[in-house]
Design a protein around this motif. Structure first.
Motif, PDB file in Angstrom:
ATOM      1  N   PHE A 291       2.567  -2.218 -11.942  1.00  0.00           N
ATOM      2  CA  PHE A 291       2.301  -2.856 -10.659  1.00  0.00           C
ATOM      3  C   PHE A 291       0.833  -3.273 -10.564  1.00  0.00           C
ATOM      4  N   SER A 292       0.605  -4.417  -9.923  1.00  0.00           N
ATOM      5  CA  SER A 292      -0.763  -4.862  -9.650  1.00  0.00           C
ATOM      6  C   SER A 292      -0.731  -5.795  -8.446  1.00  0.00           C
ATOM      7  N   ALA A 293      -1.926  -6.175  -7.989  1.00  0.00           N
ATOM      8  CA  ALA A 293      -2.048  -7.108  -6.869  1.00  0.00           C
ATOM      9  C   ALA A 293      -2.222  -8.543  -7.363  1.00  0.00           C
ATOM     10  N   ALA A 294      -2.058  -8.772  -8.656  1.00  0.00           N
ATOM     11  CA  ALA A 294      -2.294 -10.096  -9.232  1.00  0.00           C
ATOM     12  C   ALA A 294      -1.427 -11.194  -8.615  1.00  0.00           C
ATOM     13  N   ALA A 295      -0.187 -10.878  -8.256  1.00  0.00           N
ATOM     14  CA  ALA A 295       0.723 -11.903  -7.735  1.00  0.00           C
ATOM     15  C   ALA A 295       0.916 -11.835  -6.229  1.00  0.00           C
ATOM     16  N   THR A 296       0.185 -10.963  -5.546  1.00  0.00           N
ATOM     17  CA  THR A 296       0.444 -10.764  -4.114  1.00  0.00           C
ATOM     18  C   THR A 296      -0.643 -11.313  -3.200  1.00  0.00           C
ATOM     19  N   GLY A 297      -1.634 -11.980  -3.741  1.00  0.00           N
ATOM     20  CA  GLY A 297      -2.762 -12.454  -2.934  1.00  0.00           C
ATOM     21  C   GLY A 297      -2.392 -13.394  -1.809  1.00  0.00           C
ATOM     22  N   ALA A 298      -1.320 -14.157  -1.963  1.00  0.00           N
ATOM     23  CA  ALA A 298      -0.907 -15.103  -0.929  1.00  0.00           C
ATOM     24  C   ALA A 298       0.247 -14.564  -0.084  1.00  0.00           C
ATOM     25  N   LEU A 299       0.558 -13.266  -0.232  1.00  0.00           N
ATOM     26  CA  LEU A 299       1.628 -12.645   0.552  1.00  0.00           C
ATOM     27  C   LEU A 299       1.036 -11.803   1.672  1.00  0.00           C
ATOM     28  N   ALA A 300       1.804 -11.632   2.732  1.00  0.00           N
ATOM     29  CA  ALA A 300       1.388 -10.814   3.871  1.00  0.00           C
ATOM     30  C   ALA A 300       2.557  -9.947   4.303  1.00  0.00           C
ATOM     31  N   MET A 301       2.238  -8.808   4.881  1.00  0.00           N
ATOM     32  CA  MET A 301       3.238  -7.932   5.471  1.00  0.00           C
ATOM     33  C   MET A 301       3.386  -8.311   6.941  1.00  0.00           C
ATOM     34  N   PRO A 302       4.501  -7.941   7.581  1.00  0.00           N
ATOM     35  CA  PRO A 302       4.715  -8.292   8.993  1.00  0.00           C
ATOM     36  C   PRO A 302       4.012  -7.331   9.948  1.00  0.00           C
ATOM     37  N   GLY A 303       2.765  -7.077   9.701  1.00  0.00           N
ATOM     38  CA  GLY A 303       1.973  -6.156  10.507  1.00  0.00           C
ATOM     39  C   GLY A 303       0.729  -5.771   9.728  1.00  0.00           C
ATOM     40  N   PRO A 304      -0.047  -4.825  10.242  1.00  0.00           N
ATOM     41  CA  PRO A 304      -1.281  -4.440   9.561  1.00  0.00           C
ATOM     42  C   PRO A 304      -1.018  -3.888   8.154  1.00  0.00           C
ATOM     43  N   PHE A 305      -1.846  -4.286   7.201  1.00  0.00           N
ATOM     44  CA  PHE A 305      -1.755  -3.773   5.836  1.00  0.00           C
ATOM     45  C   PHE A 305      -3.066  -4.057   5.121  1.00  0.00           C
ATOM     46  N   GLU A 306      -3.303  -3.312   4.056  1.00  0.00           N
ATOM     47  CA  GLU A 306      -4.476  -3.530   3.226  1.00  0.00           C
ATOM     48  C   GLU A 306      -4.055  -4.388   2.040  1.00  0.00           C
ATOM     49  N   PRO A 307      -4.558  -5.629   1.930  1.00  0.00           N
ATOM     50  CA  PRO A 307      -4.123  -6.530   0.851  1.00  0.00           C
ATOM     51  C   PRO A 307      -4.234  -5.929  -0.547  1.00  0.00           C
ATOM     52  N   ALA A 308      -5.240  -5.116  -0.807  1.00  0.00           N
ATOM     53  CA  ALA A 308      -5.408  -4.536  -2.138  1.00  0.00           C
ATOM     54  C   ALA A 308      -4.310  -3.519  -2.467  1.00  0.00           C
ATOM     55  N   ARG A 309      -3.574  -3.042  -1.442  1.00  0.00           N
ATOM     56  CA  ARG A 309      -2.505  -2.065  -1.653  1.00  0.00           C
ATOM     57  C   ARG A 309      -1.123  -2.709  -1.745  1.00  0.00           C
ATOM     58  N   LEU A 310      -1.038  -4.022  -1.531  1.00  0.00           N
ATOM     59  CA  LEU A 310       0.234  -4.735  -1.697  1.00  0.00           C
ATOM     60  C   LEU A 310       0.349  -5.110  -3.168  1.00  0.00           C
ATOM     61  N   LEU A 311       1.261  -4.442  -3.851  1.00  0.00           N
ATOM     62  CA  LEU A 311       1.385  -4.561  -5.299  1.00  0.00           C
ATOM     63  C   LEU A 311       2.751  -5.116  -5.677  1.00  0.00           C
ATOM     64  N   ALA A 312       2.829  -5.663  -6.878  1.00  0.00           N
ATOM     65  CA  ALA A 312       4.094  -6.222  -7.354  1.00  0.00           C
ATOM     66  C   ALA A 312       4.255  -5.963  -8.839  1.00  0.00           C
ATOM     67  N   ARG A 313       5.499  -5.914  -9.245  1.00  0.00           N
ATOM     68  CA  ARG A 313       5.850  -5.906 -10.670  1.00  0.00           C
ATOM     69  C   ARG A 313       6.982  -6.893 -10.866  1.00  0.00           C
ATOM     70  N   GLU A 314       6.762  -7.839 -11.731  1.00  0.00           N
ATOM     71  CA  GLU A 314       7.811  -8.789 -12.079  1.00  0.00           C
ATOM     72  C   GLU A 314       8.738  -8.134 -13.100  1.00  0.00           C
ATOM     73  N   LEU A 315      10.013  -8.180 -12.839  1.00  0.00           N
ATOM     74  CA  LEU A 315      11.015  -7.714 -13.791  1.00  0.00           C
ATOM     75  C   LEU A 315      11.466  -8.869 -14.666  1.00  0.00           C
ATOM     76  N   VAL A 316      11.268 -10.072 -14.153  1.00  0.00           N
ATOM     77  CA  VAL A 316      11.508 -11.313 -14.885  1.00  0.00           C
ATOM     78  C   VAL A 316      10.176 -12.050 -14.885  1.00  0.00           C
ATOM     79  N   PRO A 317       9.619 -12.353 -16.070  1.00  0.00           N
ATOM     80  CA  PRO A 317       8.318 -13.030 -16.116  1.00  0.00           C
ATOM     81  C   PRO A 317       8.307 -14.312 -15.280  1.00  0.00           C
ATOM     82  N   GLY A 318       7.256 -14.461 -14.482  1.00  0.00           N
ATOM     83  CA  GLY A 318       7.094 -15.648 -13.646  1.00  0.00           C
ATOM     84  C   GLY A 318       7.854 -15.615 -12.340  1.00  0.00           C
TER      85      GLY A 318
END
Length: 195
Positions: free
Chosen positions: A127-154
């Protein structure tokens, strides 16, 4: 021996009590809870870790669920919460739950998993924040803690927007049925995956 298996309706009360012990009542105030409240986990992606109890039964010592959400119009999963009984932490149970749920999610045809958590801990699971920079949660959140892992590349390339909940659906495909065996760290407890 720790057994990793699908969550059953009879596990829900023990799971909720474990989450209360692990996170306290503040867990309901988290923004991630807005995406889980009133929904059901993704089909086949609610797991528990159990161990034999002293009276011959079993007790839930770990839990993880993955939830159906949409990110930038793409169907993905939201992981959480991942929790291990406080007296069993540090034994590798959480890591085994993570590996198992990610393997199942991939086998079921899901493309990506999101979570809100500590990057140093979840980096070991890809998991990393590399792909989540343009995503937001529906309320308060810390962007550096929004992480993702692609199971399918891209799968998350160019994804942007607010993450929203979506209803659970049947698995995209059936998972492999052969159970795997792993060993948890710490006290050397064996871990078995039940089909």
């Amino acid at each position: 021996m720790i057994i990793i298996r699908p969550e059953r309706p009879s596990d829900v009360a023990a799971r909720d009590a474990l989450l209360d012990r692990a996170f306290g009542p503040g867990r309901f105030a988290k923004t991630s809870e807005r995406l889980r409240a009133g929904n059901t986990p993704a089909a086949g992606l609610a797991l528990v870790a159990t161990e034999a109890g002293p009276a011959g039964g079993s007790r839930v010592v770990g839990t993880v669920r993955l939830w159906p959400v949409a990110a930038g119009g793409r169907d993905v999963l939201l992981l959480g919460p991942l929790a291990v009984e406080p007296d069993r932490q540090g034994e590798g149970i959480g890591a085994v739950l993570m590996h198992q749920c990610l393997t199942l999610a991939h086998q079921l045809g899901h493309a990506a998993v999101l979570l809100v958590g500590d990057a140093p801990y979840y980096a070991r699971f890809g998991f990393s924040a590399a792909a989540t920079g343009a995503l937001a949660m529906p309320g308060p959140f810390e962007p550096a803690r929004l992480l993702a892992r692609e199971l399918v590349p891209g799968a998350l390339a160019g994804v942007a927007g607010t993450i929203t909940r979506r209803p659970a659906a049947a698995p995209l495909r059936q998972p492999a049925t052969r159970p795997a065996r792993r060993k948890a760290g710490g006290r050397g407890a064996g871990v078995r995956h039940a089909a």
